[in-house]
Motif scaffolding. Structure first.
Motif, PDB file in Angstrom:
ATOM      1  N   LYS A   8     107.739  55.777 -50.688  1.00  0.00           N
ATOM      2  CA  LYS A   8     107.709  54.690 -51.659  1.00  0.00           C
ATOM      3  C   LYS A   8     106.880  55.076 -52.880  1.00  0.00           C
ATOM      4  O   LYS A   8     107.246  54.749 -54.023  1.00  0.00           O
ATOM      5  CB  LYS A   8     107.139  53.422 -51.011  1.00  0.00           C
ATOM      6  N   ILE A   9     105.778  55.767 -52.653  1.00  0.00           N
ATOM      7  CA  ILE A   9     104.966  56.220 -53.787  1.00  0.00           C
ATOM      8  C   ILE A   9     105.780  57.147 -54.677  1.00  0.00           C
ATOM      9  O   ILE A   9     105.784  57.004 -55.907  1.00  0.00           O
ATOM     10  CB  ILE A   9     103.696  56.942 -53.286  1.00  0.00           C
ATOM     11  N   ARG A  10     106.497  58.086 -54.065  1.00  0.00           N
ATOM     12  CA  ARG A  10     107.306  59.025 -54.838  1.00  0.00           C
ATOM     13  C   ARG A  10     108.367  58.283 -55.646  1.00  0.00           C
ATOM     14  O   ARG A  10     108.627  58.606 -56.810  1.00  0.00           O
ATOM     15  CB  ARG A  10     107.947  60.056 -53.904  1.00  0.00           C
ATOM     16  N   GLU A  11     108.987  57.284 -55.033  1.00  0.00           N
ATOM     17  CA  GLU A  11     110.010  56.499 -55.739  1.00  0.00           C
ATOM     18  C   GLU A  11     109.410  55.798 -56.954  1.00  0.00           C
ATOM     19  O   GLU A  11     109.996  55.810 -58.039  1.00  0.00           O
ATOM     20  CB  GLU A  11     110.621  55.464 -54.796  1.00  0.00           C
ATOM     21  N   ARG A  12     108.247  55.196 -56.779  1.00  0.00           N
ATOM     22  CA  ARG A  12     107.626  54.463 -57.881  1.00  0.00           C
ATOM     23  C   ARG A  12     107.134  55.411 -58.973  1.00  0.00           C
ATOM     24  O   ARG A  12     107.200  55.082 -60.162  1.00  0.00           O
ATOM     25  CB  ARG A  12     106.491  53.588 -57.338  1.00  0.00           C
ATOM     26  N   VAL A  13     106.637  56.562 -58.580  1.00  0.00           N
ATOM     27  CA  VAL A  13     106.229  57.568 -59.575  1.00  0.00           C
ATOM     28  C   VAL A  13     107.427  57.972 -60.428  1.00  0.00           C
ATOM     29  O   VAL A  13     107.344  58.046 -61.659  1.00  0.00           O
ATOM     30  CB  VAL A  13     105.603  58.795 -58.876  1.00  0.00           C
ATOM     31  N   GLU A  14     108.553  58.226 -59.792  1.00  0.00           N
ATOM     32  CA  GLU A  14     109.761  58.625 -60.509  1.00  0.00           C
ATOM     33  C   GLU A  14     110.296  57.497 -61.377  1.00  0.00           C
ATOM     34  O   GLU A  14     110.780  57.732 -62.494  1.00  0.00           O
ATOM     35  CB  GLU A  14     110.829  59.091 -59.511  1.00  0.00           C
ATOM     36  N   GLU A  15     110.193  56.272 -60.913  1.00  0.00           N
ATOM     37  CA  GLU A  15     110.668  55.117 -61.683  1.00  0.00           C
ATOM     38  C   GLU A  15     109.907  54.962 -63.002  1.00  0.00           C
ATOM     39  O   GLU A  15     110.460  54.467 -63.988  1.00  0.00           O
ATOM     40  CB  GLU A  15     110.519  53.833 -60.848  1.00  0.00           C
ATOM     41  N   LEU A  16     108.647  55.368 -63.000  1.00  0.00           N
ATOM     42  CA  LEU A  16     107.803  55.201 -64.192  1.00  0.00           C
ATOM     43  C   LEU A  16     107.925  56.352 -65.176  1.00  0.00           C
ATOM     44  O   LEU A  16     107.179  56.427 -66.145  1.00  0.00           O
ATOM     45  CB  LEU A  16     106.342  55.018 -63.763  1.00  0.00           C
ATOM     46  N   GLY A  17     108.856  57.263 -64.939  1.00  0.00           N
ATOM     47  CA  GLY A  17     109.148  58.308 -65.919  1.00  0.00           C
ATOM     48  C   GLY A  17     108.122  59.424 -65.931  1.00  0.00           C
ATOM     49  O   GLY A  17     107.367  59.620 -64.988  1.00  0.00           O
ATOM     50  N   ASP A  18     108.113  60.173 -67.057  1.00  0.00           N
ATOM     51  CA  ASP A  18     107.207  61.309 -67.180  1.00  0.00           C
ATOM     52  C   ASP A  18     105.755  60.840 -67.221  1.00  0.00           C
ATOM     53  O   ASP A  18     105.415  59.858 -67.889  1.00  0.00           O
ATOM     54  CB  ASP A  18     107.517  62.100 -68.453  1.00  0.00           C
ATOM     55  N   TRP A  19     104.891  61.557 -66.531  1.00  0.00           N
ATOM     56  CA  TRP A  19     103.459  61.290 -66.501  1.00  0.00           C
ATOM     57  C   TRP A  19     102.735  62.380 -67.291  1.00  0.00           C
ATOM     58  O   TRP A  19     103.062  63.561 -67.174  1.00  0.00           O
ATOM     59  CB  TRP A  19     102.937  61.290 -65.067  1.00  0.00           C
ATOM     60  N   PHE A  20     101.731  61.989 -68.077  1.00  0.00           N
ATOM     61  CA  PHE A  20     100.913  62.977 -68.776  1.00  0.00           C
ATOM     62  C   PHE A  20      99.694  63.357 -67.939  1.00  0.00           C
ATOM     63  O   PHE A  20      99.135  64.425 -68.107  1.00  0.00           O
ATOM     64  CB  PHE A  20     100.460  62.448 -70.139  1.00  0.00           C
ATOM     65  N   HIS A  21      99.291  62.480 -67.036  1.00  0.00           N
ATOM     66  CA  HIS A  21      98.204  62.784 -66.111  1.00  0.00           C
ATOM     67  C   HIS A  21      98.805  63.252 -64.789  1.00  0.00           C
ATOM     68  O   HIS A  21      99.582  62.520 -64.165  1.00  0.00           O
ATOM     69  CB  HIS A  21      97.331  61.556 -65.860  1.00  0.00           C
ATOM     70  N   ASN A  22      98.440  64.460 -64.384  1.00  0.00           N
ATOM     71  CA  ASN A  22      98.868  64.934 -63.078  1.00  0.00           C
ATOM     72  C   ASN A  22      97.833  64.490 -62.052  1.00  0.00           C
ATOM     73  O   ASN A  22      96.702  64.968 -62.044  1.00  0.00           O
ATOM     74  CB  ASN A  22      99.007  66.461 -63.051  1.00  0.00           C
ATOM     75  N   MET A  23      98.215  63.554 -61.215  1.00  0.00           N
ATOM     76  CA  MET A  23      97.302  62.976 -60.232  1.00  0.00           C
ATOM     77  C   MET A  23      97.913  63.111 -58.837  1.00  0.00           C
ATOM     78  O   MET A  23      99.143  63.087 -58.676  1.00  0.00           O
ATOM     79  CB  MET A  23      97.038  61.498 -60.566  1.00  0.00           C
ATOM     80  N   ASP A  24      97.055  63.233 -57.853  1.00  0.00           N
ATOM     81  CA  ASP A  24      97.498  63.318 -56.467  1.00  0.00           C
ATOM     82  C   ASP A  24      97.430  61.924 -55.869  1.00  0.00           C
ATOM     83  O   ASP A  24      96.353  61.419 -55.554  1.00  0.00           O
ATOM     84  CB  ASP A  24      96.600  64.285 -55.693  1.00  0.00           C
ATOM     85  N   LEU A  25      98.580  61.293 -55.709  1.00  0.00           N
ATOM     86  CA  LEU A  25      98.642  59.951 -55.143  1.00  0.00           C
ATOM     87  C   LEU A  25      99.032  60.055 -53.675  1.00  0.00           C
ATOM     88  O   LEU A  25     100.209  60.015 -53.315  1.00  0.00           O
ATOM     89  CB  LEU A  25      99.642  59.088 -55.912  1.00  0.00           C
ATOM     90  N   ASN A  26      98.031  60.280 -52.857  1.00  0.00           N
ATOM     91  CA  ASN A  26      98.233  60.414 -51.409  1.00  0.00           C
ATOM     92  C   ASN A  26      99.308  61.447 -51.072  1.00  0.00           C
ATOM     93  O   ASN A  26     100.241  61.190 -50.308  1.00  0.00           O
ATOM     94  CB  ASN A  26      98.578  59.070 -50.777  1.00  0.00           C
TER      95      ASN A  26
END
Length: 256
Positions: A8-26
């Motif tokens: 679910k985290i991966r799905e939500r990360v992808e839904e929010l498009g490109d990220w400029f901050h590379n963060m480790d979300l679990n």
């Protein structure tokens, strides 16, 4: 709150498009192919020692918080109150997701640096990372931070171009004396009319002397420069009575 699954985290990360901050979300990286690699953790590692390790009882304001990396790091250091500001709703959504996944109690608002007086609150630490050169009115932004929200520390990071030298600028010059303007270490703020690095919001590129001079002009004392583009400052005394910001009338701002 029910913990989100990695899927679910991966799905939500992808839904929010490109990220400029590379963060480790679990276990889910938000920008694994970042052109600056593990950014901004790799940058933070070069100046984190200059910030208090224990922020218990302190408040932090992160202006231009993007996906919330620095705001969350300040919460990890025990800050009682952390507020992140940005004007991009997608970045704010990313920041809220990151805070949710990492269990960080951080508040996020859609405000710019030019809105900070509306907060009517001062903060022990103000982070102003990677924003200055994106502003059409950068010195006004520093004036507003000084006048409205900075109680003690300011951490500024900005893109710099040109010389890293600093020229010993005199307090005054004769009108016909001009040679000092050509010194490599004289404060210079390069204006970018069109684009730089494919980004039309890159408006200014100060040299090192200019960044330092702007900070002093706004009333900040530079305590440390832990890396080339990052300055840890303390709110001091403005060298002139007023800058670009008119002093607030009584009752317009709360000074804690």
């Amino acid at each position: 709150m029910t913990a989100l699954s990695q899927r679910k985290i991966r799905e939500r990360v992808e839904e929010l498009g490109d990220w400029f901050h590379n963060m480790d979300l679990n276990g889910v990286p938000t920008a694994p192919n970042h052109f600056l690699h593990d950014y901004p953790r790799n940058k933070f590692s070069r100046f984190e020692h200059a910030l208090p390790k224990d922020l218990t009882g302190k408040s932090v304001l992160d202006i231009g918080c993007n996906a919330g990396f620095y705001a969350i790091e300040m919460k990890r250091r025990g800050a009682d109150r952390v507020l992140g500001l940005d004007t991009d709703e997608r970045y704010l959504a990313q920041a809220k997701l990151a805070a949710e996944v990492l269990g960080a109690e951080v508040e996020f608002l859609n405000l710019s640096v030019f809105d900070v007086a509306s907060l009517r609150e001062r903060f022990d630490v103000v982070l102003f990372m990677g924003v200055l050169y994106h502003l059409r009115h950068p010195l006004l932004a520093l004036d507003l931070i000084y006048e409205s929200v900075a109680r003690n520390l300011l951490v500024l990071q900005t893109m710099q171009r040109g010389s890293d030298e600093t020229f010993g600028v005199a307090a005054d010059y004769d009108f016909f004396q001009q040679d000092h303007f050509d010194e490599p270490g004289y404060p210079k703020l390069h204006f970018i009319e069109h684009e730089y690095a494919g980004d039309w919001t890159n408006w200014w590129a100060p040299n090192a002397a200019c960044t330092q001079a702007m900070l002093r002009s706004a009333g900040f004392e530079i305590l440390e420069q832990p890396e080339a583009e990052t300055y840890v400052c303390r709110r001091g005394v403005r060298p002139k009575d007023a800058g670009a910001v008119y002093p607030a009338r009584p009752g317009e701002r709360r000074d804690d």
